[in-house]
Design an enzyme around this catalytic site. Structure first.
Site, PDB file in Angstrom:
ATOM      1  N   HIS A  31      62.269  47.785  88.115  1.00  0.00           N
ATOM      2  CA  HIS A  31      61.772  47.363  86.801  1.00  0.00           C
ATOM      3  C   HIS A  31      62.061  45.879  86.596  1.00  0.00           C
ATOM      4  CE1 HIS A  31      65.722  47.435  84.665  1.00  0.00           C
ATOM      5  NE2 HIS A  31      65.988  48.502  85.387  1.00  0.00           N
ATOM      6  N   ASP A  73      62.043  44.247  83.606  1.00  0.00           N
ATOM      7  CA  ASP A  73      62.634  43.854  82.323  1.00  0.00           C
ATOM      8  C   ASP A  73      64.151  43.992  82.349  1.00  0.00           C
ATOM      9  OD1 ASP A  73      62.248  46.719  82.422  1.00  0.00           O
ATOM     10  OD2 ASP A  73      62.730  46.815  80.302  1.00  0.00           O
ATOM     11  N   ASP A  97      71.089  44.686  87.153  1.00  0.00           N
ATOM     12  CA  ASP A  97      70.113  45.682  86.679  1.00  0.00           C
ATOM     13  C   ASP A  97      68.822  44.987  86.248  1.00  0.00           C
ATOM     14  OD1 ASP A  97      68.867  47.882  85.619  1.00  0.00           O
ATOM     15  OD2 ASP A  97      70.265  48.177  83.980  1.00  0.00           O
ATOM     16  N   GLU A 112      61.385  49.341  81.271  1.00  0.00           N
ATOM     17  CA  GLU A 112      62.283  50.442  81.660  1.00  0.00           C
ATOM     18  C   GLU A 112      63.420  50.592  80.668  1.00  0.00           C
ATOM     19  OE1 GLU A 112      65.699  52.473  83.607  1.00  0.00           O
ATOM     20  OE2 GLU A 112      65.610  50.484  82.754  1.00  0.00           O
ATOM     21  N   GLU A 113      63.929  49.447  80.208  1.00  0.00           N
ATOM     22  CA  GLU A 113      65.129  49.463  79.364  1.00  0.00           C
ATOM     23  C   GLU A 113      64.865  50.028  77.971  1.00  0.00           C
ATOM     24  OE1 GLU A 113      67.942  49.050  80.494  1.00  0.00           O
ATOM     25  OE2 GLU A 113      67.876  47.704  82.216  1.00  0.00           O
ATOM     26  N   GLU A 152      68.084  50.995  90.998  1.00  0.00           N
ATOM     27  CA  GLU A 152      69.010  50.940  89.863  1.00  0.00           C
ATOM     28  C   GLU A 152      70.385  50.688  90.464  1.00  0.00           C
ATOM     29  OE1 GLU A 152      69.029  51.134  86.489  1.00  0.00           O
ATOM     30  OE2 GLU A 152      66.854  51.076  86.511  1.00  0.00           O
ATOM     31  N   HIS A 178      74.181  45.640  81.757  1.00  0.00           N
ATOM     32  CA  HIS A 178      74.022  45.549  80.297  1.00  0.00           C
ATOM     33  C   HIS A 178      75.181  44.793  79.634  1.00  0.00           C
ATOM     34  CE1 HIS A 178      71.075  49.212  80.012  1.00  0.00           C
ATOM     35  NE2 HIS A 178      70.892  48.491  81.099  1.00  0.00           N
TER      36      HIS A 178
END
Ligand SMILES: [Zn+2]
Length: 406
Positions: A106, A108, A136, A168-169, A193, A379
Site C-alpha cells: 500500500h 499510503d 509501514d 490501506e490505512e 506489511e 504508526h
C-alpha cells in the site's frame, strides 16, 4: 546520515540505467520523500512507481477513483508483458489477467506529527532507517522494486505483478476496490506489511457497528412516565458480554487469543442527571477468527434484542453495521507458505491487525502477509525499518519471483 532524493527525474532523463544503480535504501528514501498520507491524493507516489515499473519493462495500468472528499486515489498494477510466447495467454476467458505471483504494497501512510521534522527524510542511525512509512509499508515496496530490477523480466516464464494500492490505512479501501474491479486474478500473493520477516498466513477479521438504543425522556422524579435508554443499553451490553464469553469455546489455535473477541469501546447517552435518558449509543467492535462468518456476532446480538423485546415490547435498538473486513487463512501446506518459511527461516504465524490479504484471496490467491520492520513501531513518530531486514527482504522476494515465475 540522511539520504538525498533523486526521485524519478533522474531516471526520466537517464532511463533505466539510473534506476539500476539505485540501492534499496535510495529507493526507500525516494518513497519516504513523497508525502502519501491517506488524506492526500496518492497520485505523486503512483506516478513515481509507474515511471519506475515502465522503465523496467512492466506494462502498467492504473485504476483511479475520486474518494468521498473529492480526492483522487489510484491503484497501480504493473505486469510483466513478455510471457505470452512462453505460457498460455494471461487473458482468462473472463478477461481478467491471470498472474502467478503478485507483490502487493500500500502506498499510503498514517499522518505524522508536524514536530517530526525529518518525517519525509530517510535518516539512518545504528542500522535503522527512520521516516514516515519507512516501516509501514514503503520498505516492502522498495524491496519489491529492487528485487524485480535485479531480474531479467524477459526470461520469466509466468506472469508477475506488482500491485500498489491506496487507502490501506483507512480501511483497506484501495484493495477492496481492486477486488471488486477484478483486473487480475493471482495464484500467489505476498502482501507487504511489517511482520519482522515472519510469514503470516492467517489473520482475524475486523468488524464494527454502532448501536443506538431508544428510550423515552421524562423527569427523573417520575421515571414511570418514561423509559431509560441507558438501562436498556445496559441490559443489552450485559448480554453482549455473555456472547463474548460463549464465543471463547470456538477456537483457532495459533491466534492470541484463539477466539473471536468483542469490545464496547465508546458509550454515550442521556442529557442531564435528572432526565430519564432518551437515547444511548455505543460502538461494538469484533474481530472474527477464520471460518466464522463476519456477521455471526451481529446475528447473536439481534437474537438478544429479540429476547429483550419479549420482556419490554418497546425495546428499540437500531444497528448501523458499517465495517465487515473478512478474516483470512491460507493453508499451512500452500507452496507460498512453505517457501516463505524456508526463505525466512521462520515458522508461519498469524496477525491481529487488518491487512489487504482478504482482498487478494478474493482475487484467487494464496495470500501471505510478509515484510520487513516491526508492526509495533509502525504508526509511531520515529518509525523505522532495520536495514538488515530490508536487504534480506530483497533477497527473499527475488527468490520468490524466481521460484514462482522463473
Ligand atoms: Zn501497513
Amino acid at each position: 546520515m540522511t539520504y538525498t532524493v533523486r526521485q524519478s527525474l533522474t531516471a526520466l532523463c537517464c532511463g533505466t540505467a539510473a534506476f539500476l544503480k539505485m540501492t534499496v535504501e535510495q529507493t526507500l528514501a525516494d518513497l519516504v520523500a513523497i508525502d502519501s498520507v491517506s488524506s492526500r491524493s496518492n497520485a505523486d507516489i503512483i506516478s513515481y512507481l509507474q515511471t519506475r515499473c515502465a522503465a523496467f519493462g512492466f506494462e502498467t495500468k492504473t485504476l483511479s477513483h475520486i474518494d468521498e472528499s473529492g480526492i483522487e486515489k489510484i491503484n497501480l498494477v504493473a505486469l510483466t508483458s513478455r510471457q505470452e510466447s512462453k505460457s498460455p495467454s494471461p487473458l482468462s476467458s473472463a478477461g481478467a489477467l491471470q498472474i502467478e505471483l503478485a507483490l502487493v504494497g500500500h502506498t499510503d501512510t498514517v499522518p505524522y506529527d508536524p514536530n517530526w521534522t525529518d518525517a519525509l527524510t530517510l535518516t539512518e542511525k545504528d542500522g535503522r532507517l527512520f521516516g514516515r512509512g519507512a516501516c509501514d509499508t514503503k520498505a516492502f515496496i522498495a524491496a519489491a522494486l529492487t528485487a524485480t530490477e535485479t531480474i531479467d523480466l524477459s526470461k520469466l516464464n509466468k506472469p508477475l505483478a506488482l500491485v500498489f494500492t491506496s487507502d490501506e490505512e483507512i480501511g483497506c479501501l484501495g484493495a477492496k476496490r481492486l477486488a471488486d474491479a477484478k483486473p487480475l486474478t493471482a495464484r500467489h500473493a505476498i502482501v507487504g506489511e511489517p511482520t519482522s520477516l515472519q510469514p503470516m498466513r492467517a489473520g482475524k477479521g475486523y468488524c464494527l457497528a454502532e448501536l443506538t438504543v431508544r428510550g423515552r425522556e421524562a423527569h427523573s422524579a417520575y421515571p414511570q412516565l418514561g423509559a431509560s435508554a441507558i438501562f436498556r443499553a445496559a441490559r443489552l451490553i450485559e448480554r453482549i458480554e455473555r456472547i463474548a464469553d460463549a464465543l471463547k469455546s470456538d477456537r483457532r489455535e495459533g491466534f492470541d487469543p484463539p477466539y473471536t473477541t468483542l469490545n464496547v469501546g465508546i458509550i454515550k447517552g442521556g442529557t442531564a442527571k435528572n432526565i430519564v435518558a432518551g437515547e444511548c449509543r455505543f460502538t461494538l467492535e469484533w474481530r472474527t477468527i477464520p471460518g466464522q462468518a463476519s456477521d455471526h456476532v451481529l446475528d447473536l446480538v439481534r437474537q438478544s434484542i429479540d429476547e429483550l423485546k419479549k420482556g419490554d415490547p418497546e425495546f428499540l435498538c437500531e444497528i448501523d453495521a458499517n465495517r465487515f473486513d473478512e478474516s483470512f487463512a491460507t493453508r499451512a501446506d500452500s507452496p507460498l507458505v512453505e517457501f516463505l518459511e524456508r526463505a525466512s527461516g521462520r515458522p508461519s504465524g498469524t496477525v491481529a491487525f487488518g491487512t489487504e490479504a482478504p482482498s487478494m484471496i478474493s482475487l484467487g490467491a494464496d495470500a501471505v502477509v510478509f515484510g520487513p520492520g516491526d508492526i509495533r513501531v509502525a504508526h509511531r513518530t520515529g518509525e523505522f525499518v532495520p536495514l538488515r531486514q530490508l536487504n534480506q527482504c530483497v533477497q527473499v522476494l527475488r527468490q520468490a519471483i524466481e521460484k514462482f515465475c522463473g
